[in-house]
Design an enzyme around this catalytic site. Sequence first.
Site, short mmCIF file in Angstrom:
data_model
loop_
_atom_site.label_atom_id
_atom_site.label_comp_id
_atom_site.label_asym_id
_atom_site.label_seq_id
_atom_site.Cartn_x
_atom_site.Cartn_y
_atom_site.Cartn_z
N ASP A 2 0.85 -1.19 0.00
CA ASP A 2 0.00 0.00 0.00
C ASP A 2 0.89 1.24 0.00
OD1 ASP A 2 0.94 0.11 2.58
OD2 ASP A 2 -0.97 -0.42 3.51
N ASP A 37 -7.91 -7.52 1.48
CA ASP A 37 -6.85 -7.70 2.48
C ASP A 37 -7.35 -7.16 3.81
OD1 ASP A 37 -5.06 -5.14 3.55
OD2 ASP A 37 -6.32 -4.69 1.82
N CYS A 81 -12.57 -28.32 9.79
CA CYS A 81 -11.38 -27.69 9.20
C CYS A 81 -10.25 -28.71 9.12
CB CYS A 81 -10.95 -26.49 10.05
SG CYS A 81 -9.48 -25.64 9.44
N CYS A 104 -6.96 -27.77 8.58
CA CYS A 104 -5.69 -27.06 8.67
C CYS A 104 -4.76 -27.77 9.66
CB CYS A 104 -5.90 -25.61 9.09
SG CYS A 104 -6.22 -25.36 10.86
N CYS A 125 -5.98 -27.62 13.34
CA CYS A 125 -7.13 -28.46 13.68
C CYS A 125 -6.81 -29.95 13.56
CB CYS A 125 -8.32 -28.09 12.81
SG CYS A 125 -8.98 -26.44 13.19
N HIS A 154 -4.74 -21.05 11.70
CA HIS A 154 -6.13 -21.46 11.48
C HIS A 154 -6.95 -20.35 10.82
CE1 HIS A 154 -10.15 -23.05 12.10
NE2 HIS A 154 -10.45 -21.85 12.57
#
Length: 378
Positions: free
Chosen positions: A93, A267, A305, A307, A310, A336
């Site tokens: 940015d 974002d 989930c 991931c 998890c 996560h």
Amino acid sequence: MAIQYELIKEDKQTGARLGKVTTPHGSFETPVFMPVGTLATVKTMSPEELEEMGAHIILSNTYHLWLRPGEDIIKEAGGLHSFMNWDGSILTDSGGFQVFSLSDMRDITEKGVHFRNHLNGEKLFLSPEKAIEIQNALGSDIIMAFDECPPYPAEYEYMKASVERTSRWAERCLKAHKRPDEQGLFGIVQGGEYEDLRRQSAKDLVSLDLPGYAIGGLSVGEPKHVMNEVLSYTAPLLPKHKPRYLMGVGSPDSLIDGAIRGVDMFDCVLPTRIARNGTCMTSTGRLVVRNAKYARDFSPIDEHCNCYTCRNYSRAYIRHLVKTNETFGFRLTTYHNLYFLVKLMGQVRQAIKDDCLGDFREEFFEQYGFNKPNAKNF
């Protein structure tokens, strides 16, 4: 142009766009969520972990990198990609939002903004030309024009003057840009909640024929319905065959609603920031893992989930880590949350492919609890 956008299809239910953005450091499908790595790092995450979860583009912050370590050091290291060992795409940015949000003492002039360093009080000056010079040195794939981000709400006359100044600054940014074949410059549409000013801002910026366009000044305190209304009439003003980026938005409902209104890129620091407070995004809503009721809960954060967090750790263990301020706990919750949003956008893209994003939204909102009275958001 350094940035190419391919519109693959539009959802028949909602008009949401499935696309592909190609940068000098790879390509990614849209709609996409971009993890934020303010100081050339997504807090507690390694580049390898980001790649593992499916993130192909991240965001870094021009203002903060200008102050520490300095763009000259990053340039000497071979650019931001080399400095942080990230092979994917990077968006930086302009630093404008930080100038206006972190400094209590600032003086806006046509040339730029005089303000004080929020770290040590040193007097600084940031202009459109300087913002582009810093980003050229950083070597990010997508760079942002320097703009003013007025607070919400703002009086009409102030917002009008601000929009006109932002348009003039965008022209100066374009003229100052030294690496157009390697970095794509995006303009930022401003105008608050005033439709005529949004239209004027979009018209001014589109006339510059930039590689992409952002919608700024939202998610700064306005009600969700105001943000959605602004998106509904602003996104269609932007070129169909160029990427559209909604700045600073990262709650699950806003990602879906933004995609429905034609946004390609998002974002936000939200998933990493709340993770450090022990708050997790799950398929059934917000879960504050530090709460006492999870002390003997040996199930994963989200049973649906897949991931790393998890698959391997329980709520009870993560609560223990967070309560004792162990860094590993913050790593697990951050992993996560980022995985959740990256995968959510994958589901959004699949729903667009299947022409059912409207149905997906209803099902997701019902399961997440957004349709309940007094539902808790982030």
